[in-house]
Design a protein around this motif. Sequence first.
Motif, short mmCIF file in Angstrom:
data_model
loop_
_atom_site.label_atom_id
_atom_site.label_comp_id
_atom_site.label_asym_id
_atom_site.label_seq_id
_atom_site.Cartn_x
_atom_site.Cartn_y
_atom_site.Cartn_z
N GLY A 80 0.83 -1.20 0.00
CA GLY A 80 0.00 0.00 0.00
C GLY A 80 0.87 1.24 0.00
N ILE A 81 0.26 2.35 0.36
CA ILE A 81 0.99 3.62 0.35
C ILE A 81 1.80 3.75 1.64
CG2 ILE A 81 0.76 6.13 0.31
CD1 ILE A 81 -1.73 5.74 -1.43
N VAL A 82 3.09 3.99 1.48
CA VAL A 82 3.98 4.18 2.62
C VAL A 82 4.53 5.60 2.57
CG1 VAL A 82 4.58 1.75 2.85
CG2 VAL A 82 5.99 3.25 1.44
N ALA A 83 4.80 6.16 3.74
CA ALA A 83 5.34 7.51 3.86
C ALA A 83 6.63 7.44 4.66
CB ALA A 83 4.34 8.43 4.57
N VAL A 84 7.72 7.93 4.05
CA VAL A 84 9.04 7.87 4.65
C VAL A 84 9.67 9.25 4.61
CG1 VAL A 84 11.34 6.84 4.41
CG2 VAL A 84 9.32 5.48 3.90
N ARG A 124 20.42 3.42 11.33
CA ARG A 124 19.01 3.46 11.73
C ARG A 124 18.14 3.69 10.50
NH1 ARG A 124 18.45 8.08 14.30
NH2 ARG A 124 20.55 8.74 13.76
N PRO A 125 16.91 3.16 10.53
CA PRO A 125 16.01 3.36 9.38
C PRO A 125 15.56 4.82 9.28
CG PRO A 125 14.85 2.29 11.19
CD PRO A 125 16.30 2.37 11.60
N LEU A 126 15.01 5.14 8.13
CA LEU A 126 14.38 6.45 7.96
C LEU A 126 13.09 6.48 8.77
CD1 LEU A 126 14.78 6.85 4.09
CD2 LEU A 126 16.18 7.90 5.88
N LYS A 127 12.70 7.67 9.17
CA LYS A 127 11.45 7.82 9.92
C LYS A 127 10.26 7.46 9.03
CE LYS A 127 8.78 11.25 12.55
NZ LYS A 127 8.48 10.34 13.63
N ARG A 128 9.36 6.63 9.57
CA ARG A 128 8.14 6.27 8.85
C ARG A 128 6.98 7.01 9.46
NH1 ARG A 128 7.60 0.92 6.70
NH2 ARG A 128 5.39 1.36 6.56
N TYR A 129 6.04 7.36 8.62
CA TYR A 129 4.84 8.04 9.08
C TYR A 129 3.63 7.16 8.83
CZ TYR A 129 7.82 12.20 8.88
OH TYR A 129 8.84 13.10 9.05
N GLU A 130 2.67 7.21 9.74
CA GLU A 130 1.42 6.47 9.55
C GLU A 130 0.61 7.15 8.45
OE1 GLU A 130 -2.56 5.15 12.06
OE2 GLU A 130 -1.02 6.35 13.04
#
Length: 143
Positions: A80-84, A124-130
């Motif tokens: 689905g749509i992910v936001a990074v 560390r991973p990139l910040k993910r947004y809901e």
Amino acid sequence: MSSRRDFLKTLGAAIVTTAGAPLLLNGCVGLATVRAQVDENQIKLNKTEIQALTVPNGILLVKAPQLPGPIILRNLPEVGIVAVSSICSHRGCEVRAMPHSLQCPCHGSEYDELGEVLEGPATRPLKRYEVIETPDLLIIKVS
Ligand code: FES
């Protein structure tokens, strides 16, 4: 031995050279971009603003003055749509969206489409947004 990163750099350079202008593989240049505002820790986009995400692997950059850098939205098949966040977890440079990865131009870190580290120096991973989809809106929670 040639690494995947070397291959992608060569491929991107070849396309830029043959086309005579920067294309999708040359970082974020040419990617669909929408300007938005953060209101109550949310960005609300009308479905009409996210046409770039209607195709599999479509990418859309979201810029807002309240954010340290663009959010990279991607429509991943089966996810689905992910936001990074585009802000590199190493030292804060802005990563570039590639067809199937995210690459930092400063020290060479590479992330997968979900923001997980593929190659350092980032650890560390990139910040993910809901992301929440409604019939009319795409809502990104940025808190
Ligand atoms: S700031 Fe991205 S790899 Fe160093």
